[in-house]
Design a protein around this motif. Structure first.
Motif, PDB file in Angstrom:
ATOM      1  N   ARG A   1      14.694  -1.986  -4.850  1.00  0.00           N
ATOM      2  CA  ARG A   1      13.691  -1.118  -3.727  1.00  0.00           C
ATOM      3  C   ARG A   1      13.818  -1.549  -1.956  1.00  0.00           C
ATOM      4  O   ARG A   1      14.267  -0.522  -1.158  1.00  0.00           O
ATOM      5  N   TYR A   2      12.672  -2.924  -1.763  1.00  0.00           N
ATOM      6  CA  TYR A   2      12.010  -3.367  -0.844  1.00  0.00           C
ATOM      7  C   TYR A   2      12.321  -4.572  -0.207  1.00  0.00           C
ATOM      8  O   TYR A   2      11.415  -5.662  -0.399  1.00  0.00           O
TER       9      TYR A   2
ATOM     10  N   THR B   1       0.957  -1.265  -0.305  1.00  0.00           N
ATOM     11  CA  THR B   1       0.085  -0.057   0.078  1.00  0.00           C
ATOM     12  C   THR B   1       0.678   1.376   0.290  1.00  0.00           C
ATOM     13  O   THR B   1       0.641   2.122  -0.041  1.00  0.00           O
ATOM     14  N   GLY B   2       1.988   1.454   0.672  1.00  0.00           N
ATOM     15  CA  GLY B   2       2.818   2.315   0.296  1.00  0.00           C
ATOM     16  C   GLY B   2       3.525   2.498  -1.633  1.00  0.00           C
ATOM     17  O   GLY B   2       3.040   2.342  -2.012  1.00  0.00           O
ATOM     18  N   PRO B   3       4.611   3.407  -1.681  1.00  0.00           N
ATOM     19  CA  PRO B   3       5.529   3.921  -2.516  1.00  0.00           C
ATOM     20  C   PRO B   3       5.346   2.250  -3.470  1.00  0.00           C
ATOM     21  O   PRO B   3       5.827   2.415  -5.134  1.00  0.00           O
ATOM     22  N   GLU B   4       5.661   1.262  -2.924  1.00  0.00           N
ATOM     23  CA  GLU B   4       6.032   0.267  -3.249  1.00  0.00           C
ATOM     24  C   GLU B   4       4.768  -0.591  -4.050  1.00  0.00           C
ATOM     25  O   GLU B   4       4.774  -0.976  -5.461  1.00  0.00           O
ATOM     26  N   ALA B   5       3.402  -0.330  -4.213  1.00  0.00           N
ATOM     27  CA  ALA B   5       2.215  -0.391  -4.297  1.00  0.00           C
ATOM     28  C   ALA B   5       1.799  -0.160  -6.422  1.00  0.00           C
ATOM     29  O   ALA B   5       1.796  -1.191  -6.911  1.00  0.00           O
ATOM     30  N   LEU B   6       2.561   0.807  -6.731  1.00  0.00           N
ATOM     31  CA  LEU B   6       2.669   1.195  -7.871  1.00  0.00           C
ATOM     32  C   LEU B   6       3.667  -0.256  -8.441  1.00  0.00           C
ATOM     33  O   LEU B   6       3.405  -0.771  -9.956  1.00  0.00           O
TER      34      LEU B   6
ATOM     35  N   ARG C   1      13.239  -3.720  -9.867  1.00  0.00           N
ATOM     36  CA  ARG C   1      12.583  -2.888  -8.993  1.00  0.00           C
ATOM     37  C   ARG C   1      12.305  -3.013  -7.726  1.00  0.00           C
ATOM     38  O   ARG C   1      12.844  -2.430  -6.954  1.00  0.00           O
TER      39      ARG C   1
ATOM     40  N   HIS D   1      10.275  -5.959   2.455  1.00  0.00           N
ATOM     41  CA  HIS D   1       9.162  -6.055   2.371  1.00  0.00           C
ATOM     42  C   HIS D   1       7.915  -7.199   3.021  1.00  0.00           C
ATOM     43  O   HIS D   1       9.279  -8.275   2.150  1.00  0.00           O
TER      44      HIS D   1
END
Length: 70
Positions: A42-43, A10-15, A38, A46
């Protein structure tokens, strides 16, 4: 190949997750590789990291990038 989403980011990684999932649901592994790369770079902490890494490897294998899929 379905993304088998259990916990949707649900954060910036959602896209990135949404893009990868859409490509996977359409059976387009070659286009899912970039957002999965990516996401995993980046995560790494997660909850979906391991799932994304697994899906990335499967996609790389399916498009013939077997050396990168290991």
């Amino acid at each position: 190949m379905k993304a088998w989403i259990c916990e949707t980011p649900t954060g910036p990684e959602a896209l990135l997750w949404k893009d990868a999932s859409a490509f996977l649901d359409a059976g387009d592994c070659s286009r899912a590789i970039y957002p999965l790369e990516r996401f995993t770079s980046r995560y790494p902490g997660h909850p979906q990291y391991l799932r994304a890494h697994f899906l990335l490897g499967r996609c790389q294998w399916q498009v013939g990038e077997t050396g990168r899929a290991i």
